[in-house]
Design a protein around this motif. Structure first.
Motif, mmCIF file in Angstrom:
data_model
loop_
_atom_site.group_PDB
_atom_site.id
_atom_site.type_symbol
_atom_site.label_atom_id
_atom_site.label_comp_id
_atom_site.label_asym_id
_atom_site.label_seq_id
_atom_site.Cartn_x
_atom_site.Cartn_y
_atom_site.Cartn_z
ATOM 1 N N PRO A 12 0.819 -1.225 0.000
ATOM 2 C CA PRO A 12 0.000 0.000 0.000
ATOM 3 C C PRO A 12 0.850 1.272 0.000
ATOM 4 C CG PRO A 12 -0.974 -1.619 1.438
ATOM 5 C CD PRO A 12 0.358 -2.181 1.010
ATOM 6 N N ALA A 13 1.975 1.244 0.687
ATOM 7 C CA ALA A 13 2.848 2.428 0.717
ATOM 8 C C ALA A 13 3.404 2.743 -0.669
ATOM 9 C CB ALA A 13 3.984 2.226 1.715
ATOM 10 N N MET A 14 3.812 1.704 -1.395
ATOM 11 C CA MET A 14 4.326 1.915 -2.754
ATOM 12 C C MET A 14 3.237 2.463 -3.664
ATOM 13 S SD MET A 14 6.457 -1.660 -3.054
ATOM 14 C CE MET A 14 6.651 -1.615 -4.806
ATOM 15 N N PHE A 15 2.044 1.883 -3.537
ATOM 16 C CA PHE A 15 0.918 2.320 -4.354
ATOM 17 C C PHE A 15 0.592 3.783 -4.065
ATOM 18 C CE2 PHE A 15 -3.502 2.763 -5.582
ATOM 19 C CZ PHE A 15 -3.571 2.035 -6.748
ATOM 20 N N ASN A 16 0.548 4.117 -2.768
ATOM 21 C CA ASN A 16 0.225 5.486 -2.371
ATOM 22 C C ASN A 16 1.276 6.467 -2.875
ATOM 23 O OD1 ASN A 16 -1.392 7.413 -1.071
ATOM 24 N ND2 ASN A 16 -0.039 7.404 0.690
ATOM 25 N N GLU A 17 2.541 6.075 -2.803
ATOM 26 C CA GLU A 17 3.606 6.957 -3.284
ATOM 27 C C GLU A 17 3.456 7.223 -4.778
ATOM 28 O OE1 GLU A 17 8.406 6.776 -3.874
ATOM 29 O OE2 GLU A 17 7.557 5.824 -2.097
ATOM 30 N N ARG A 18 3.071 6.207 -5.517
ATOM 31 C CA ARG A 18 2.956 6.336 -6.963
ATOM 32 C C ARG A 18 1.697 7.092 -7.392
ATOM 33 N NH1 ARG A 18 4.535 1.967 -11.304
ATOM 34 N NH2 ARG A 18 5.536 3.612 -12.422
ATOM 35 N N TYR A 19 0.561 6.866 -6.687
ATOM 36 C CA TYR A 19 -0.719 7.384 -7.155
ATOM 37 C C TYR A 19 -1.363 8.430 -6.251
ATOM 38 C CZ TYR A 19 -0.387 3.514 -10.418
ATOM 39 O OH TYR A 19 0.034 2.664 -11.389
ATOM 40 N N SER A 20 -0.665 8.884 -5.224
ATOM 41 C CA SER A 20 -1.268 9.834 -4.286
ATOM 42 C C SER A 20 -1.678 11.149 -4.945
ATOM 43 C CB SER A 20 -0.331 10.114 -3.115
ATOM 44 O OG SER A 20 0.850 10.752 -3.572
ATOM 45 N N HIS A 21 -1.058 11.500 -6.055
ATOM 46 C CA HIS A 21 -1.428 12.737 -6.744
ATOM 47 C C HIS A 21 -2.849 12.670 -7.298
ATOM 48 C CE1 HIS A 21 -0.114 10.116 -10.013
ATOM 49 N NE2 HIS A 21 -0.777 10.901 -10.852
ATOM 50 N N LEU A 22 -3.396 11.467 -7.440
ATOM 51 C CA LEU A 22 -4.756 11.324 -7.967
ATOM 52 C C LEU A 22 -5.828 11.479 -6.897
ATOM 53 C CD1 LEU A 22 -4.166 8.291 -10.317
ATOM 54 C CD2 LEU A 22 -4.342 10.695 -10.955
ATOM 55 N N LEU A 23 -5.463 11.304 -5.621
ATOM 56 C CA LEU A 23 -6.464 11.337 -4.559
ATOM 57 C C LEU A 23 -7.211 12.665 -4.470
ATOM 58 C CD1 LEU A 23 -4.713 9.246 -1.778
ATOM 59 C CD2 LEU A 23 -6.504 8.537 -3.364
ATOM 60 N N PRO A 24 -6.547 13.818 -4.567
ATOM 61 C CA PRO A 24 -7.317 15.071 -4.524
ATOM 62 C C PRO A 24 -8.335 15.170 -5.661
ATOM 63 C CG PRO A 24 -4.996 15.527 -4.134
ATOM 64 C CD PRO A 24 -5.100 14.076 -4.551
ATOM 65 N N ILE A 25 -7.979 14.675 -6.840
ATOM 66 C CA ILE A 25 -8.910 14.704 -7.976
ATOM 67 C C ILE A 25 -10.108 13.813 -7.674
ATOM 68 C CG2 ILE A 25 -9.172 14.080 -10.414
ATOM 69 C CD1 ILE A 25 -6.121 14.757 -10.676
ATOM 70 N N MET A 26 -9.837 12.624 -7.123
ATOM 71 C CA MET A 26 -10.911 11.696 -6.789
ATOM 72 C C MET A 26 -11.820 12.291 -5.722
ATOM 73 S SD MET A 26 -8.592 8.241 -6.790
ATOM 74 C CE MET A 26 -9.841 7.140 -6.173
ATOM 75 N N GLN A 27 -11.219 12.989 -4.753
ATOM 76 C CA GLN A 27 -12.011 13.616 -3.693
ATOM 77 C C GLN A 27 -12.892 14.718 -4.271
ATOM 78 O OE1 GLN A 27 -8.929 14.766 -0.980
ATOM 79 N NE2 GLN A 27 -9.023 12.846 0.150
ATOM 80 N N GLU A 28 -12.348 15.524 -5.165
ATOM 81 C CA GLU A 28 -13.131 16.597 -5.781
ATOM 82 C C GLU A 28 -14.310 16.028 -6.567
ATOM 83 O OE1 GLU A 28 -10.748 19.295 -8.101
ATOM 84 O OE2 GLU A 28 -9.296 19.519 -6.478
ATOM 85 N N GLU A 29 -14.068 14.950 -7.304
ATOM 86 C CA GLU A 29 -15.141 14.320 -8.077
ATOM 87 C C GLU A 29 -16.232 13.788 -7.144
ATOM 88 O OE1 GLU A 29 -13.123 11.403 -10.436
ATOM 89 O OE2 GLU A 29 -12.419 12.871 -11.880
#
Length: 58
Positions: free
Chosen positions: A19-36
């Motif tokens: 999960p840490a590796m995944f989060n490091e790679r894709y964390s930039h997408l979380l704000p977009i997902m939250q906004e949606e």
């Protein structure tokens, strides 16, 4: 964390990532997902409020 974020972290394992590796790679997408998610919830609440007002006016 929202349900989409939890789903993403559960998806890390089949990809051979922690999960840490995944989060490091894709964390930039979380704000977009939250906004949606906020936009969808807001639209649903507005639609509900409009129906309530229409019902109250009758």
């Amino acid at each position: 964390m929202g349900s989409n974020a939890c789903y993403c972290l559960r998806s890390a394992e089949p990809l051979g990532m922690t999960p840490a590796m995944f989060n490091e790679r894709y964390s930039h997408l979380l704000p977009i997902m939250q906004e949606e998610a906020v936009d969808k919830i807001e639209a649903g609440l507005n639609k509900y409020a409009e129906k309530q007002l229409e019902t109250a006016e009758k």
